[in-house]
Write an enzyme that holds these catalytic residues in place. Structure first.
Site, PDB file in Angstrom:
ATOM      1  N   GLU A 232    -109.994   0.924 -80.843  1.00 37.94           N
ATOM      2  CA  GLU A 232    -111.237   0.907 -80.068  1.00 37.94           C
ATOM      3  C   GLU A 232    -111.874  -0.465 -80.274  1.00 37.94           C
ATOM      4  O   GLU A 232    -112.539  -0.706 -81.279  1.00 37.94           O
ATOM      5  CB  GLU A 232    -112.169   2.037 -80.513  1.00 37.94           C
ATOM      6  CG  GLU A 232    -111.590   3.430 -80.344  1.00 37.94           C
ATOM      7  CD  GLU A 232    -111.303   3.789 -78.898  1.00 37.94           C
ATOM      8  OE1 GLU A 232    -111.935   3.191 -77.995  1.00 37.94           O
ATOM      9  OE2 GLU A 232    -110.458   4.663 -78.659  1.00 37.94           O
ATOM     10  N   CYS A 266    -120.379  -2.259 -78.535  1.00 37.85           N
ATOM     11  CA  CYS A 266    -119.128  -2.766 -77.965  1.00 37.85           C
ATOM     12  C   CYS A 266    -119.070  -2.631 -76.448  1.00 37.85           C
ATOM     13  O   CYS A 266    -118.329  -3.356 -75.784  1.00 37.85           O
ATOM     14  CB  CYS A 266    -117.932  -2.049 -78.597  1.00 37.85           C
ATOM     15  SG  CYS A 266    -117.949  -0.254 -78.373  1.00 37.85           S
TER      16      CYS A 266
END
Length: 537
Positions: A232, A266
């Site tokens: 991720e 993110c």
């Protein structure tokens, strides 16, 4: 409060191999296999914060995890609950409510009639011993979230929280040690040396959240032992604002996506590509929204966070200092407080340093484009596979953006709404990662779908065709039993048999044919009633 907040201590490197061996022995003892065991672990993890943290809050008016988040990232109680504690608690409740259903054997789809007798099914087997490496920006959610999936799948796990958020890492370790079976779930603390030692161990899966540079290291090390990974990562997430977009809505929503956690998200928009026709209105609305969010200024607001440490403060400040763009609003910094104000930077050069890398901070570059064509080309040029993409405009425009770009996920007319739905599968693609989790996807992330069949003895006469000696007759029989007939010719044209066309009333699918049959029935019913009424007259 200092007595309640545990200290951060590195795990001795020499203790790591034996710790991994311990949880591997537990897995091979099948301790974690029963669904009942998994549910008990998840339920204890759910109540852990309430028993060990919220009870303390009632007595001392403090909350260990919230205090840790406040010290590490300056998170408000609202952000700590919405993005961390409440998120994980809801995730556990959802998983517990559905785990038995997810874990059941599935009847395999698309099985030909000739193979139905062997009852093809799919089992849900745990991968085994897994390593979860968390990130500092959401140090509870991004550590416990994957761990919840690993527990649900029946794996044993080692959790390595991010040392960049040391107070929260220590609090998470306290929580895990108080709530979970220590023979199956352990926490290893440390930095590069400890992580390097962890990667030397044999794992059945590694789940890493963080930047692409470290993700590459993890993937290379995992490849040495053919260990599957879920990565991720982040990305240069583009927001595209067309001339038909609502300038106020786009500015308000994108600014929210940038100021959350001081931009340390993110999936935050990394830059905005805005049509030059709407640029003045968009910039004006950004200023207005910023004044609305923080009437006394972001620095004075308890709702605005801080950069996690000095190193990242200097990294983000250097981006701002080296940019050749014009600061539209913001730009204030305070190194002592690790404060960087929400800053809008108008840039006119795609080679500006502020557009070169993922910002991961509260800077929002804005770049004017001539039209949607240029916006799409620019987004694909800056990064072809970001973690998120945020188009604002008409449905036709946003549909085109989705069609002509790629990304891990996307939110139309919003900033990362797709990323805040806890039951929606979340993950990257290409440069932004691989694999997905959250909700059911978390269970599936740590689960091997094992196909299996069960061949009854009575079917032996049908299986005789597979045994030698072979003959033309056996080959002909096998062809009749196994071969599918194409519905297309050698030129690639679909050939629909006449009988099927008649039965389907000329429709291209049986669903459309059903609609036509229902329409015929309706017409016939109306006609019948009409003629009956006519006779009565």
């Amino acid at each position: 409060m200092s007595a309640l907040l545990p200290p951060f201590k590195h795990t001795p490197i020499e203790a790591i191999p034996s710790t991994v061996d311990r949880v591997r022995e537990t897995f091979h003892a099948h301790t974690t296999l029963p669904i009942s065991y998994r549910l008990v672990q998840l339920r204890k993890l759910y109540w852990g914060p309430l028993l060990t943290v919220f009870a303390a809050r009632l007595r001392d008016h403090e909350d260990v995890l919230q205090e840790a988040l406040r010290r590490d990232l300056g998170k408000s109680d609202f952000d700590a609950f919405v993005g961390e504690l409440g998120w994980c608690e809801n995730d556990i409740v959802f998983v517990c409510a559905n785990l038995e259903k997810w874990a059941k054997d599935e009847k395999a789809p698309d099985i030909p009639f000739a193979n139905a007798a062997v009852s093809p099914k799919i089992r849900k087997d745990p991968f085994g011993v897994v390593l979860v490496i968390g990130a500092y920006n959401f140090p509870i959610q991004l550590s416990l979230g994957p761990l919840i999936g690993a527990i649900a799948a029946g794996c044993t796990a080692i959790l390595k929280p991010s040392e960049v958020a040391p107070h929260t890492a220590a609090a998470v370790q306290m929580l895990v040690e108080k709530c979970l079976d220590p023979a199956a779930y352990r926490v290893v603390q440390g930095a590069v040396a400890e992580t390097t030692e962890l990667l030397k161990q044999k794992w059945d899966k590694i789940f890493y959240t963080g930047n692409a540079a470290v993700g590459t290291i993890v993937a290379k090390k995992a490849a040495e032992t053919l260990t599957p990974v879920a990565l991720e990562l982040g990305g240069l997430n583009s927001a595209i604002v067309t001339k038909h977009a609502d300038a106020r809505l786009a500015a308000r929503r994108l600014l929210w996506g940038k100021v959350m956690n001081a931009g340390q998200v993110c999936i935050a928009p990394n830059h905005v590509l805005v049509d030059q026709e709407i640029l003045p209105a968009f910039l004006a609305e950004l200023k207005a929204s910023l004044a609305e969010f923080y009437p006394q200024g972001a620095k004075q607001s308890a709702d605005y966070g801080r950069i996690v440490n000095q190193r990242h403060f200097q990294r983000i400040k250097a981006m701002l200092d080296h940019s050749r763009g014009q600061i539209v609003v913001g730009g204030e910094t305070d190194e002592a407080e690790r404060f960087i104000a929400p800053t809008i930077v108008l840039v006119d050069d795609l080679h500006d340093p502020i557009l070169a890398d993922e910002i991961f901070g509260p800077l929002l570059p804005v770049y004017a484009v001539r039209d949607l064509d240029e916006a799409i080309r620019t987004a694909n040029k800056l990064q072809a596979t970001p973690l998120g993409l945020y188009p604002f405009g008409t449905k036709a425009e946003t549909d085109r953006v989705l069609r002509e770009t790629r990304s891990g996920g996307a939110s139309v007319n919003d900033a990362f709404f797709h990323g805040i739905i806890p039951t929606l599968s979340f993950g990257g693609v290409g440069q932004s990662g691989q694999g997905s989790y959250r909700g059911r996807a978390s269970f599936e992330c740590f689960t091997h779908r094992r196909s299996f069949t069960s061949t009854p003895s009575w079917i032996e006469w049908l299986l005789a065709v597979r045994y030698p000696p072979y003959s033309p007759q056996k080959l002909a029989r096998f062809r009749r039993m196994s071969m599918l007939r194409p519905d297309f010719d050698r030129h690639g044209r679909v050939q629909v048999p006449l009988l099927r066309r008649v039965l389907a009333l000329g429709a291209g699918s049986w669903q459309t044919a059903l609609g036509r049959y229902l329409l015929l029935v309706a017409v016939a019913t109306v006609a019948q009633r009409y003629f009956q009424t006519d006779r009565l007259r």
